[in-house]
Design a protein around this motif. Structure first.
Motif, PDB file in Angstrom:
ATOM      1  N   VAL A 202       0.667  -1.114   0.234  1.00  0.00           N
ATOM      2  CA  VAL A 202      -0.112  -0.105  -0.056  1.00  0.00           C
ATOM      3  C   VAL A 202       0.822   1.223   0.115  1.00  0.00           C
ATOM      4  CG1 VAL A 202      -1.594   1.274   1.162  1.00  0.00           C
ATOM      5  CG2 VAL A 202      -1.992  -1.130   1.106  1.00  0.00           C
ATOM      6  N   GLU A 213      -3.615   6.215   1.850  1.00  0.00           N
ATOM      7  CA  GLU A 213      -3.456   4.860   1.855  1.00  0.00           C
ATOM      8  C   GLU A 213      -5.002   4.210   2.042  1.00  0.00           C
ATOM      9  OE1 GLU A 213      -0.742   3.678   4.549  1.00  0.00           O
ATOM     10  OE2 GLU A 213       0.956   4.424   3.758  1.00  0.00           O
ATOM     11  N   LYS A 217      -6.137   1.058  -0.450  1.00  0.00           N
ATOM     12  CA  LYS A 217      -6.797  -0.146   0.288  1.00  0.00           C
ATOM     13  C   LYS A 217      -8.156  -0.449  -0.398  1.00  0.00           C
ATOM     14  CE  LYS A 217      -4.301   0.196   4.433  1.00  0.00           C
ATOM     15  NZ  LYS A 217      -4.365   0.292   6.000  1.00  0.00           N
ATOM     16  N   SER A 221      -9.455  -3.622  -2.806  1.00  0.00           N
ATOM     17  CA  SER A 221     -10.476  -4.436  -2.334  1.00  0.00           C
ATOM     18  C   SER A 221     -11.574  -4.597  -3.418  1.00  0.00           C
ATOM     19  CB  SER A 221     -11.230  -3.825  -1.026  1.00  0.00           C
ATOM     20  OG  SER A 221     -11.827  -2.455  -1.500  1.00  0.00           O
TER      21      SER A 221
END
Length: 225
Positions: A202, A213, A217, A221
């Motif tokens: 990340v 960040e 993320k 996902s």
């Protein structure tokens, strides 16, 4: 012709031959790990060849490109590939093709590259906005070459460069892609960056794309499937 002239000519031929053969042939897969045991061999920079005496006309025939691909997905496009894996008769011939279907109003063939092939795109139906981006130019920029295409138009994407197509019309669009490799490979940028397994750090992606960040993320996902 004098002896010295003959020797000079032969030396020139030798130099040309050396230069012409100083590079490896183009690869036909991402890698080819060498083996000294024939029992472990799987590829020969491509595929093993069928016995010519067993070859039939059917080996040079492929059917099905008249069937529309399902574009009911998150990007609104579908690529029906015809590489050496779907069409064994292409082996060693250095060509392949694909049918690309695009949903109306934004069906997208996402930014991607073909590491081993130049692509020639022909629009069969609809209107597409297409383009490719160069590698770093002398001024440090990456230049975009883009064009709106209609039925019957052709556009070329040079080997290895990032390119895309999007349907800008109200009706489905269809294109035929011709590629200069039996196994051109495809690297979808978003999938590769945010969907790599194991995931890319990340921290790396956050700094590279100048994103928070949490956003990185979240993007990871979405591609974690």
């Amino acid at each position: 012709m004098t002896l010295s002239s003959i020797l000079a000519y032969l030396a020139l031929l030798a130099a040309v031959f050396y230069v012409a053969n100083a590079t490896d042939p183009n690869q036909l897969q991402d890698f080819c790990v060498a083996t000294n045991d024939p029992k472990e061999a799987l590829f020969v920079n491509g595929l093993f060849c069928k016995n010519p005496m067993d070859v039939k006309a059917e080996d040079f025939f492929f059917s099905g490109l008249d069937i529309a691909g399902d574009t009911k997905n998150r990007v609104g496009s579908n690529v029906t590939t015809v590489s050496v894996f779907e069409f064994p008769g292409l082996n060693t011939l250095g060509v392949s093709l694909a049918r690309i279907d695009y949903a109306p109003y934004g069906g997208l063939n996402t930014p991607h590259t073909h590491p081993r092939a130049t692509e020639l795109l022909t629009v069969l139906e609809g209107n597409l906005y297409v383009g490719f981006v160069t590698t770093n130019m002398p001024n440090g920029e990456n230049k975009l070459f883009a064009k709106v295409l209609k039925r019957g138009d052709v556009f070329i994407f040079p080997q290895g460069l990032i390119h895309f197509q999007i349907n800008i019309g109200r009706y489905p669009a269809v294109a035929l892609s011709s590629l200069s490799s039996q196994n051109p490979g495809v690297l979808s940028i978003a999938n590769a960056v945010f969907g790599a397994e194991p995931p890319i750090s990340v921290r790396v992606l956050s700094k590279a794309f100048q994103l928070d960040e949490k956003i990185v993320k979240n993007l990871q996902s979405k591609f974690d499937m």
